[in-house]
Scaffold this active site. Structure first.
Site, PDB file in Angstrom:
ATOM      1  N   SER A  24     -30.548  12.290  76.479  1.00  0.00           N
ATOM      2  CA  SER A  24     -30.876  11.385  77.568  1.00  0.00           C
ATOM      3  C   SER A  24     -30.484   9.966  77.172  1.00  0.00           C
ATOM      4  O   SER A  24     -30.357   9.657  75.983  1.00  0.00           O
ATOM      5  CB  SER A  24     -32.380  11.489  77.797  1.00  0.00           C
ATOM      6  N   SER A  25     -30.353   9.075  78.158  1.00  0.00           N
ATOM      7  CA  SER A  25     -29.944   7.697  77.848  1.00  0.00           C
ATOM      8  C   SER A  25     -31.039   6.937  77.100  1.00  0.00           C
ATOM      9  O   SER A  25     -30.773   5.880  76.539  1.00  0.00           O
ATOM     10  CB  SER A  25     -29.568   6.963  79.124  1.00  0.00           C
ATOM     11  N   CYS A  26     -32.274   7.474  77.074  1.00  0.00           N
ATOM     12  CA  CYS A  26     -33.361   6.755  76.384  1.00  0.00           C
ATOM     13  C   CYS A  26     -33.215   6.784  74.865  1.00  0.00           C
ATOM     14  O   CYS A  26     -33.984   6.158  74.156  1.00  0.00           O
ATOM     15  CB  CYS A  26     -34.716   7.277  76.809  1.00  0.00           C
ATOM     16  N   TYR A  67     -40.405  10.793  72.750  1.00  0.00           N
ATOM     17  CA  TYR A  67     -39.431  11.659  73.420  1.00  0.00           C
ATOM     18  C   TYR A  67     -38.011  11.345  72.922  1.00  0.00           C
ATOM     19  O   TYR A  67     -37.232  12.246  72.589  1.00  0.00           O
ATOM     20  CB  TYR A  67     -39.545  11.404  74.925  1.00  0.00           C
ATOM     21  N   LYS A  78     -35.118  13.559  70.901  1.00  0.00           N
ATOM     22  CA  LYS A  78     -33.737  13.727  71.388  1.00  0.00           C
ATOM     23  C   LYS A  78     -32.724  13.286  70.317  1.00  0.00           C
ATOM     24  O   LYS A  78     -31.692  13.930  70.141  1.00  0.00           O
ATOM     25  CB  LYS A  78     -33.510  12.917  72.669  1.00  0.00           C
TER      26      LYS A  78
HETATM   27  N1  LIG Z   1     -33.733  14.496  85.119  1.00  0.00           N
HETATM   28  C1  LIG Z   1     -33.082  13.480  84.604  1.00  0.00           C
HETATM   29  O1  LIG Z   1     -32.923  12.418  85.232  1.00  0.00           O
HETATM   30  C2  LIG Z   1     -32.498  13.591  83.231  1.00  0.00           C
HETATM   31  C3  LIG Z   1     -31.815  12.484  82.766  1.00  0.00           C
HETATM   32  C4  LIG Z   1     -31.280  12.545  81.495  1.00  0.00           C
HETATM   33  C5  LIG Z   1     -31.441  13.689  80.738  1.00  0.00           C
HETATM   34  N2  LIG Z   1     -32.097  14.762  81.212  1.00  0.00           N
HETATM   35  C6  LIG Z   1     -32.221  15.922  80.302  1.00  0.00           C
HETATM   36  O2  LIG Z   1     -31.856  17.136  80.883  1.00  0.00           O
HETATM   37  C7  LIG Z   1     -32.659  18.196  80.357  1.00  0.00           C
HETATM   38  C8  LIG Z   1     -33.282  18.979  81.482  1.00  0.00           C
HETATM   39  O3  LIG Z   1     -34.040  18.100  82.296  1.00  0.00           O
HETATM   40  P1  LIG Z   1     -34.507  18.495  83.772  1.00  0.00           P
HETATM   41  O4  LIG Z   1     -34.535  17.245  84.561  1.00  0.00           O
HETATM   42  O5  LIG Z   1     -33.738  19.668  84.261  1.00  0.00           O
HETATM   43  O6  LIG Z   1     -36.020  18.926  83.471  1.00  0.00           O
HETATM   44  P2  LIG Z   1     -36.902  20.042  84.211  1.00  0.00           P
HETATM   45  O7  LIG Z   1     -36.495  20.151  85.633  1.00  0.00           O
HETATM   46  O8  LIG Z   1     -38.330  19.726  83.898  1.00  0.00           O
HETATM   47  O9  LIG Z   1     -36.480  21.375  83.453  1.00  0.00           O
HETATM   48  C9  LIG Z   1     -36.851  21.661  82.143  1.00  0.00           C
HETATM   49  C10 LIG Z   1     -37.027  23.148  82.020  1.00  0.00           C
HETATM   50  O10 LIG Z   1     -37.403  23.462  80.672  1.00  0.00           O
HETATM   51  C11 LIG Z   1     -38.439  24.414  80.706  1.00  0.00           C
HETATM   52  N3  LIG Z   1     -39.274  24.305  79.507  1.00  0.00           N
HETATM   53  C12 LIG Z   1     -39.966  23.225  79.070  1.00  0.00           C
HETATM   54  N4  LIG Z   1     -40.652  23.534  77.948  1.00  0.00           N
HETATM   55  C13 LIG Z   1     -40.402  24.852  77.686  1.00  0.00           C
HETATM   56  C14 LIG Z   1     -40.831  25.749  76.692  1.00  0.00           C
HETATM   57  N5  LIG Z   1     -41.691  25.367  75.715  1.00  0.00           N
HETATM   58  N6  LIG Z   1     -40.384  27.019  76.732  1.00  0.00           N
HETATM   59  C15 LIG Z   1     -39.541  27.423  77.706  1.00  0.00           C
HETATM   60  N7  LIG Z   1     -39.086  26.626  78.670  1.00  0.00           N
HETATM   61  C16 LIG Z   1     -39.521  25.344  78.665  1.00  0.00           C
HETATM   62  C17 LIG Z   1     -39.230  24.050  81.941  1.00  0.00           C
HETATM   63  O11 LIG Z   1     -40.008  25.143  82.355  1.00  0.00           O
HETATM   64  P3  LIG Z   1     -41.461  24.840  83.068  1.00  0.00           P
HETATM   65  O12 LIG Z   1     -41.181  23.909  84.195  1.00  0.00           O
HETATM   66  O13 LIG Z   1     -41.916  26.186  83.466  1.00  0.00           O
HETATM   67  O14 LIG Z   1     -42.281  24.202  81.986  1.00  0.00           O
HETATM   68  C18 LIG Z   1     -38.119  23.702  82.922  1.00  0.00           C
HETATM   69  O15 LIG Z   1     -37.641  24.833  83.593  1.00  0.00           O
HETATM   70  C19 LIG Z   1     -33.680  17.534  79.439  1.00  0.00           C
HETATM   71  O16 LIG Z   1     -33.247  17.657  78.109  1.00  0.00           O
HETATM   72  C20 LIG Z   1     -33.656  16.095  79.849  1.00  0.00           C
HETATM   73  O17 LIG Z   1     -33.911  15.246  78.771  1.00  0.00           O
HETATM   74  C21 LIG Z   1     -32.640  14.741  82.455  1.00  0.00           C
END
Ligand SMILES: NC(=O)c1ccc[n+]([C@@H]2O[C@H](COP(=O)([O-])OP(=O)(O)OC[C@H]3O[C@@H](n4cnc5c(N)ncnc54)[C@H](OP(=O)(O)O)[C@@H]3O)[C@@H](O)[C@H]2O)c1
Length: 325
Positions: free
Chosen positions: A110-112, A139, A143
């Site tokens: 992530s950008s953070c 967090y 990362k």
């Molecule tokens: N969204 C953004 O703006 C953004 C920006 C930069 C980077 N990212 C990165 O992209 C990645 C995905 O983010 P996202 O936005 O898609 O998040 P998300 O929608 O919350 O998806 C994360 C997934 O991981 C699963 N998960 C979490 N803990 C788990 C565990 N212990 N065991 C198994 N599964 C687990 C969650 O399942 P449950 O929901 O059932 O817990 C969920 O399905 C992350 O690494 C994040 O840092 C996101």
């Protein structure tokens, strides 16, 4: 370069916003052998369960899009969970992938990870040059450890057994599957919900915190998925040309930013809200600008295809579907 579309690919976090977009992109590109587990079926913080999963399934490639994510409020309230769960998930997945012979893995950061006061736009070499934003430091540290873990495995085992673990750092993402929680969502889903609700009750005004002047960058999640598959498929010589053994991550951004006032106007238009937008300058603004320098990935040949206006239209349609179901 041709890619083996029968490769067995594990997408960790396939029900999340990014993971589900990666699944769509892989299917679109003709990959047919995908494997996943829900959080309930496989808790990735459980080392024994993850070991068992890799030994049973023996995937060829892994996209690591599972993580505990949240906004400022959640990061501030549960810092222990953020650092513990993210470190455990990535340690287990990366190490067990290595032990079971996975050659290719993509880690999503992530950008953070970049310092709070990094010069803008933030290039990959800003990593570890200054203090992090305190609210999400635990967090971000997890990362950074994930990037360094992929890098270290690559350095130690890349030559001897062809292991190739990479990382990509997305800017702010939005799109289908986003979280619209009233208190704990990112700026785009939060504004979509507020403008939609204001339209429904015919409210004359929506008040937004801050001056509206901070600038932010946003990328549609399907573009992030296309960048992820692109980074995974990139021929090793190309990847190595723009990265180095101890600076191996690649930024993924849209390439331009806009201020919050313009974003709010765009979302008001998208949702059909006709009232006034009022900014409350007594409330905090946050960093004046946060933008990625994604020129490396651009040079390698990737570019986004969904502009903000089209992306918001698609996202709003998904929001309407979500609240009606
Ligand atoms: N969204 C953004 O703006 C953004 C920006 C930069 C980077 N990212 C990165 O992209 C990645 C995905 O983010 P996202 O936005 O898609 O998040 P998300 O929608 O919350 O998806 C994360 C997934 O991981 C699963 N998960 C979490 N803990 C788990 C565990 N212990 N065991 C198994 N599964 C687990 C969650 O399942 P449950 O929901 O059932 O817990 C969920 O399905 C992350 O690494 C994040 O840092 C996101």
């Amino acid at each position: 370069m041709s890619h083996n579309h029968d490769s067995k690919i594990y997408v960790a976090g396939h029900r999340g916003m990014v993971g589900s977009a990666i699944v769509r992109e892989l299917a679109r590109k003709g990959y047919t052998n995908l494997v996943y587990r829900t959080h309930q079926e496989l808790d990735l913080t459980n080392q024994a369960a993850v070991k068992d999963f890799f030994e049973t399934e023996k995937p060829d490639q892994v996209y690591l899009a599972a993580a505990k994510v949240g906004g400022i409020h959640a990061n501030n309230t549960y810092p222990a969970e953020f650092i513990y769960e993210n470190l455990m998930v990535q340690n287990n997945v990366i190490h067990q992938a290595f032990l079971s012979g996975v050659k290719k893995l993509l880690f999503l950061g992530s950008s953070c990870i970049y310092p709070k006061l990094a010069s803008q736009p933030m290039a990959e070499d800003a990593l570890l040059t200054g203090k992090l934003e305190p609210t999400n430091e635990p967090y971000a540290i997890a990362k950074i450890a994930g990037i360094k873990m992929c890098e270290s495995y690559h350095r130690q085992h890349g030559q001897s057994n062809g292991l190739d673990y990479r990382s990509v750092m997305p800017t702010n993402l939005y799109g289908p599957g986003d979280n619209y929680h009233p208190e704990n969502s990112h700026v785009i889903p939060a504004l979509i919900r507020r403008f939609h609700e204001a339209k429904m009750i015919q409210s004359p005004e929506v008040v937004i915190w801050g001056t509206g002047t901070p600038r932010r960058e946003f990328l549609y999640v399907d573009d992030m998925a296309s960048a992820s598959v692109f980074a995974m498929e990139l021929d090793k010589n190309h990847y190595d040309r723009l990265t180095s053994p101890m600076q191996s991550h690649l930024n993924v951004g849209f390439g331009s930013d806009l201020n919050i006032a313009d974003l709010a106007n765009l979302i008001a238009r998208t949702t059909g809200f006709k009232g006034k937008i009022h900014f409350d300058p007594s409330k905090p603004d946050g960093t004046p600008r946060k933008m990625m320098d994604s020129s490396k990935l651009r040079q390698l040949g990737w570019q986004p295809s969904v502009d903000l206006e089209s992306g918001l239209t698609l996202t709003y349609a998904n929001f309407l579907q979500k609240i009606s179901s």
